[in-house]
Design a protein around this motif. Structure first.
Motif, PDB file in Angstrom:
ATOM      1  N   LEU A 254      -7.399   3.437  -3.108  1.00 58.67           N
ATOM      2  CA  LEU A 254      -8.317   3.347  -1.984  1.00 58.67           C
ATOM      3  C   LEU A 254      -8.441   4.731  -1.371  1.00 58.67           C
ATOM      4  CD1 LEU A 254      -6.832   0.091  -0.437  1.00 58.67           C
ATOM      5  CD2 LEU A 254      -8.734   0.294  -2.044  1.00 58.67           C
TER       6      LEU A 254
ATOM      7  N   TYR B 232       0.859  -1.175   0.000  1.00 60.24           N
ATOM      8  CA  TYR B 232       0.000   0.000   0.000  1.00 60.24           C
ATOM      9  C   TYR B 232       0.900   1.231   0.000  1.00 60.24           C
ATOM     10  CZ  TYR B 232      -3.715  -3.249   1.017  1.00 60.24           C
ATOM     11  OH  TYR B 232      -4.602  -4.289   0.928  1.00 60.24           O
TER      12      TYR B 232
ATOM     13  N   THR C   8     -13.044   3.860   2.795  1.00 60.40           N
ATOM     14  CA  THR C   8     -12.188   2.688   2.957  1.00 60.40           C
ATOM     15  C   THR C   8     -11.285   2.895   4.166  1.00 60.40           C
ATOM     16  OG1 THR C   8     -12.146   2.440   0.556  1.00 60.40           O
ATOM     17  CG2 THR C   8     -10.532   1.187   1.785  1.00 60.40           C
TER      18      THR C   8
END
Length: 157
Positions: free
Chosen positions: A105, A89, A109
């Protein structure tokens, strides 16, 4: 690199500020070593499959990947390590442009964010921890990295 305690507190406070209840974030870090933070306010995340990152870096060795991403992206990266295929991420500013095929995202989220310092969770870890409040990646650098992975894939035998 080990951050001074004051810097860890400032970074932790900045991260926890992504949530409307920063005290609950600090409590989650203290109890579980991991807090779910809402995206879209302080930062967004681009979810990149491990295979794409490893192809670009030409390694799946954790230290090699961390050093490479730290140099190339010059910002914060988290990895979900529940499996060997766990995604990375890449944290970016909510207002930054992203046109890549990897999923962005954002608002609505939550992302599991590990506590700074001594990790407790073996499920999620810092690959490139933040070095200052707001230490985020430039999506253009990520795009260039992933284009490199595609180019390498096209020319490999």
């Amino acid at each position: 690199m080990t951050l001074p305690e004051r810097d860890k507190r400032l970074i932790s406070a900045w991260l926890a500020g992504a949530d409307a209840h920063p005290g609950a974030v600090h409590a989650a870090w203290a109890d579980r070593g991991l807090a779910l933070l809402p995206l879209g306010h302080r930062f967004d995340a681009i979810r990149v499959p491990a295979a794409r990152v490893h192809a670009a870096v030409h390694s799946d060795d954790a230290r090699t990947v961390a050093a490479f991403l730290g140099d190339w992206l010059a910002g914060t990266v988290i990895r979900d390590t529940r499996s060997g295929l766990g995604p990375y991420y890449v944290l970016i500013a909510p207002d930054s442009a992203w046109n890549g095929m990897e999923e962005r995202l954002s608002t609505g989220t939550f992302l599991g964010v590990p506590r700074l310092g001594h990790p407790v969770s073996t499920l999620t870890r810092w690959v490139v921890p933040p070095t200052a409040p707001g230490d985020l990646c430039d999506p253009a650098h990520l795009s260039a990295l992933l284009m490199t992975a595609e180019t390498l894939k096209a020319v490999e035998p």
